[in-house]
Structure formats: structure tokens, C-alpha cells
Design a protein around this motif. Structure first.
Motif: not given
Length: 600
Positions: A288, A380, A382-385
């Protein structure tokens, strides 16, 4: 010199030798290097002056010392030098994060820089400011020279073109973005190691193997980012040669590479061993955190120079625009790559593994890979990695210890410079010398215009980047600290603030170990001291366990609310745990920790 003339003169004739010694032609052979060094030195001094450096401060104030990382990294260079001089068998020692194992592993620990500047430091009587400043300025000159050697060797373009391309590397916007990171400025080791690798592949000789080993050591012992830059570039080169010129991979080459790897590993092991002895470093960064310091595609078109800072947002580490000049010339080079073997002067038979066309293709691949690597493990949407190829590398040793993936931009900087050299050479063949000189003047003018560095973060009145200014912390207590019994550790508060780097820098003056610290990594116990509830009973117990008797509170770094909160927290402690005010120096209050008995 005429446009299109090779920068490499013919071998000297026998008549030019007297007593077996070559005279004038020797100077001619080094004309390119001397020209690049002279021009780069002049530009470095002009740019440094523009950016606020006063040459009268050369031996008294650090270039850009108002930046926290300049203060920290200069102290780290000092500590590396001090370890080499006084404790070469304990390279993991440092007086920060007192009590932790191999605490120097928390930092960049740039022993490659320390080895190079050690003679200057000793000859100057231990003047860190002079040593640091001379090396800082030298990185621009050495980077230009190293880039020139690589470009001139690979492509043999005219000298003026090699010179311009090398300056695009040395004065890239990226370097001014990182003026406070001395290890990142040390690009010359990476470039010279790559130059030696190319030479070794072409002519497997012991001299080039030794050069590669020494330069690889200096690269790895200086910067984790440049280490992985070298690994990635060398891997691309090796794979390219394997695919296109498998016959060049001879037993002699493999033997020399193996010997180089063994010698390099032995030399680097003392540094590797103390780093691995620190559990935080050995664990590496969380995925991260690597993602946080990776770039965005938007960063590829956001510039850091004066003209771009006027109308573009600033994305800090993610500001990676190389400039229109090298990109446009690289496009010209790629579109006309098939003519490269006719445009550029052919090397003597058997002296080069790669043709000019293959050099263009190779470094176009380096550019693409470098850009992809700047995006880090994933992107990333949107909410998709969306995972990227670097995700696999980020899990490997060494790569997992490199936090800032955006610094892979060094690969596109080098690649576009090499392609720019061919692009200009191609255009030189299309035009008459007179028209090309006019075109070249326009290119130089545009490059200067778009790459001219920004002087400061803000408008008039702000501190220029390279200016040397007084420290932002009160130093009035350090004379008292210096007089304490040798080896007595102290704690300074607030633990994390704009003054943290300056507090670490002051350690070299008072000479005592400190529980404070700053580096690329942080110890697991750090939250005890960055908590708004400090000092808690747990924090006091930890301080006692480390044998810390005195706490210096820097009121100049605290707001009125922070000072009131600190007083309230102290009052909440049991009497036996409560630090006792001892005395004040300027804006610094000194507290004594009751019954400090080391137990670690």
C-alpha cells in the motif's frame, strides 16, 4: 567541427609520437569529455546562482539547507563518513533511534557517496558543508559526462549532438525536483555502470569487468532507487542481446560477469548484512505504501520547470514530465529508426554488438518499461484496482525496499536522451549544415526555455531552492547537551514536525545519541511519541528503558494549544512518572525523566 563529423578522431599516426608518447592527438581524443565537463560546470554554477546559492557559503552553509531532507541527508552522509573513519566494522551504527539494532538501516546509508567524498572531507578538516556542496555540484557535471560517454559510445553522433543530449539528462526537471535528495542526484554511478556493461559485452576485458563491479557497488551503496534502475536496465539489455546476438554471449563474457558478481557481492555484503539485521528494513515496505508513492499517468505530463510551474498543478513526487524537446526528438528517432545504420558513422568491424538501429530499439524499450514502472504495482480505476507488471517485482527482495516507484522516470530520461541524439543526427543528414545549425539553435533555445528551473516554490520573497539560511529550530540548548557525560541519550519533542530533520542534523554538533530519528523507515515504537497524548505512562516507561534522562521540548515548534496539551498530559501522570522541569534555554525547556535506568 562539421555537422556529421564523428566525435572520435582517427588513431594517431606514427609521426605524432615522440619517444612512444602520444602528444596532441591525446588531447583531441578527450575533446568531447573536456567540452562536456566545461559546459556542464559553467551551467551548474549559473543555475546554482540563479536558484539562490551564494558561492561565499560554499564552506559554511549547505546548499538548500532550508529543506528538511537536505538537513537529514547531509547528516546521513556525515554519519556514513564517520562510520568509515571510526567504526568500519560496524557500518550499521548510528546515534538515531537510540537502542535499536543497526539503526543506520532506517536511512539511505549512502556509503557510495561517503567513499567518494572521504578524501575531500579529510583534506578539509572535517568540513561537511564544503564536502557536501562540492559533491552536490559535481553530480550535475559527472552526470553530464557519464551520459555523454554512453551516448557517444553507443551512437557516435557529432560532438555537439552528444553534448546537447547529455545535458538533457544532467539538467532534467526531475533532478531539480529532488535537489534535497543527494542520493537521487547521484545518477552518474548508474550511468557509468551501464556504460561499462555495454563495453564489457562488446569487448569482454578484465578492465571493463572491474569498472562494472566498482560502479555497480557505488550505485548499490548509494541509492536503492538507482540500484533497481540499474537492475531493470541491465536486464532489458541482457535479454535484448540474448535474443538478437546470442553469439556475443561467450564463455569469456560469462566468466567475467560471474567474477564481477562475486567481487561485487563480497564488497557489498557488509552493507547488505547490517540492513538485513534490522527487522524493519528486512520486512520491506507494505504494498500500500509503494502504491501511495507511485505515479499517475497525469504525472507524465506535469512539469516542474519555471514555465510549467506557472500553469500546471504540482504533484510532488508524481511530477514527471520530461519535456517536449526530448520527447519530440525521440519520436523523430523512432519513426526513422530503420535508417539509423546509414545515418550514423559505422563502428570499426567487431567493436560493437548493437547497431545504431538496435540501440534505438533497445532504449525505446527502456523508455516504455520505465514509464510503466513509475505507475508502481497497480493503478486504481474508480473502485477497481488494476494490477500492473511491477506488482511481481515489488514482492522481490530489494524491490520491496524501494518505496518511490515514480523515480523510475530516470529510465525514460536516459532513453529519450539517447533517442534524441539519433533524432538530431538524422535531421542533420537531411539539411545543409547551415540550415541544421539554425535548427539546432532553435532546439537548444526551446530546451532552455522549457527546462529552465523554477527558483522556488512560490513567488517573490520566498526562499530560493538552493539558498543557505539559518536553521528553523532553536539551538541554544545544545551547548549544555554537549557538556553532558559522553554517550548520554536524549529525547527531543515534538518528535515529528518540520524541525525533525534539523534536530537530527544538530546531533553531529552535540555528539550525543538521540531517541529521535528520521529515515526511509520508521521503528515500530514510533507511535508512542507522535501521539497527541504524549507523554503517556507507556512512553515514559519506554524512555526509561532506553536510558534517556533528559527531554528537550522545542516550544518554537509547538502551537499554544500544543503546549497547553503537553502540560495537561504531564500533569495527568503519576508523580513517579512525571518529567520534572529542569531549566530553559531560549525557547527550549529541559525536563528530567525520573529514575531513568536502561534495561534494553
Amino acid at each position: 567541427m562539421k555537422i556529421g563529423e564523428s566525435p572520435h578522431p582517427p588513431a594517431p599516426s606514427p609521426s605524432s609520437r615522440r619517444g612512444g608518447v602520444t602528444h596532441a592527438p591525446d588531447m583531441k581524443a578527450h575533446r568531447g569529455s573536456l567540452s562536456v565537463i566545461a559546459v556542464a560546470l559553467l551551467l551548474t554554477l549559473l543555475v546554482a546562482t540563479w536558484m539562490g546559492f551564494d558561492v561565499r557559503d560554499l564552506s559554511t552553509g549547505l546548499i538548500g539547507n532550508h529543506a528538511g531532507d537536505t538537513q537529514l541527508n547531509s547528516w546521513i552522509v556525515y554519519q556514513a563518513i564517520d562510520n568509515l573513519l571510526h567504526r568500519p566494522a560496524d557500518l550499521g551504527y548510528s546515534p538515531i533511534f537510540y537502542g535499536d539494532t543497526n539503526s543506520f538501516a532506517y536511512t539511505i546509508a549512502p556509503y557510495g557517496i561517503a567513499v567518494v567524498v572521504l578524501p575531500i572531507y579529510v583534506a578539509s578538516g572535517g568540513n561537511l558543508e564544503l564536502t557536501y556542496n562540492l559533491y552536490f555540484l559535481a553530480t550535475f557535471v559527472l552526470t553530464a559526462w557519464a551520459a555523454y560517454l554512453l551516448i557517444a559510445y553507443l551512437l557516435r553522433p557529432p560532438l555537439i549532438i552528444s553534448l546537447l543530449a547529455s545535458l538533457l539528462v544532467a539538467f532534467a526537471q526531475f533532478r531539480f525536483l529532488h535537489f534535497m535528495h543527494i542520493e537521487t542526484l547521484s545518477t552518474q554511478f548508474y550511468l557509468l555502470a551501464l556504460y561499462c556493461l555495454h563495453r564489457l559485452i562488446d569487448r569482454p576485458r578484465i578492465g571493463w569487468a572491474i569498472g562494472l563491479g566498482v560502479l555497480a557497488y557505488l550505485t548499490f551503496a548509494t541509492s536503492g532507487n538507482h540500484s533497481v534502475n540499474l537492475i531493470v536496465t541491465a536486464a532489458i539489455l541482457a535479454l535484448f542481446v540474448f535474443v538478437r546476438h546470442r553469439d556475443a554471449i561467450t564463455p569469456r563474457l560469462l566468466l567475467l560477469l560471474a567474477a564481477t558478481a562475486i567481487g561485487f557481492g563480497i564488497a557489498l555484503w557488509p552493507i547488505v548484512s547490517f540492513r538485513l539485521g534490522n527487522p524493519v528494513f528486512a520486512r520491506g515496505y507494505d504494498l500500500s505504501e509503494i502504491i501511495t508513492y507511485s505515479s499517475l499517468p497525469l504525472g507524465w505530463i506535469i512539469g516542474n520547470s519555471l514555465i510549467y510551474r506557472l500553469f500546471m498543478p504540482f504533484l510532488e513526487e508524481k511530477t514527471l514530465f520530461i519535456g517536449l524537446t526530448p520527447i519530440a526528438l525521440s519520436v523523430v528517432a523512432w519513426r526513422n529508426r530503420r535508417q539509423a545504420d546509414e545515418v550514423l558513422p559505422p563502428p570499426p568491424p567487431g567493436e560493437r554488438t548493437l547497431t545504431p538501429r538496435e540501440v534505438v530499439i533497445l532504449y525505446a524499450i527502456v523508455i516504455i518499461v520505465g514509464y510503466i514502472c513509475t505507475l508502481g504495482p497497480g493503478y486504481p480505476v474508480g473502485s477497481i484496482f488494476v494490477p500492473l507488471p511491477y506488482l511481481a517485482l515489488a514482492k522481490l527482495p530489494l524491490f520491496s525496499s524501494v518505496r518511490v516507484a515514480s523515480r523510475y522516470i530516470v529510465l525514460p530520461i536516459l532513453g529519450t536522451a539517447i533517442l534524441s541524439a539519433y533524432g538530431l543526427s538524422y535531421l542533420a543528414k537531411l539539411e545543409t549544415p547551415r540550415r541544421f545549425r539554425l535548427f539546432l539553435a532553435i532546439v537548444v533555445g526551446f530546451a532552455v526555455f522549457e527546462l529552465f528551473p523554477s527558483r522556488s516554490d512560490a513567488g517573490p520573497g520566498s526562499v530560493p531552492y538552493f539558498a543557505s539560511v539559518p536553521p528553523i529550530i532553536d539551538t541554544s540548548a545544545y551547548g549544555w547537551v554537549k557538556a553532558l557525560p559522553a554517550g548520554m541519550p536524549i529525547l527531543e519533542y515534538p518528535y515529528e514536525s518540520d524541525g525533525t530533520h534539523f534536530i537530527v542534523q544538530q546531533q553531529r554538533f552535540h555528539g550525543h545519541p538521540i531517541l529521535n530519528g528520521k529515515g526511509s523507515y520508521s521503528p515500530s515504537w514510533l507511535p508512542l511519541f507522535v501521539s497527541p497524548d504524549f507523554p503517556t505512562a507507556e512512553a515514559i516507561a519506554f524512555v526509561r528503558g532506553r536510558g534517556v534522562s533528559y527531554v528537550l521540548v522545542h516550544n518554537e515548534l509547538l502551537s499554544d494549544a500544543d503546549r497547553a496539551k503537553l502540560a495537561t498530559n504531564i500533569a495527568k501522570l503519576a508523580v513517579g512518572d512525571r518529567p520534572v522541569w529542569l531549566r530553559s534555554f531560549g525557547q527550549i525547556d529541559v525536563y528530567r525523566v525520573p529514575s531513568a535506568n536502561p534495561t534494553f
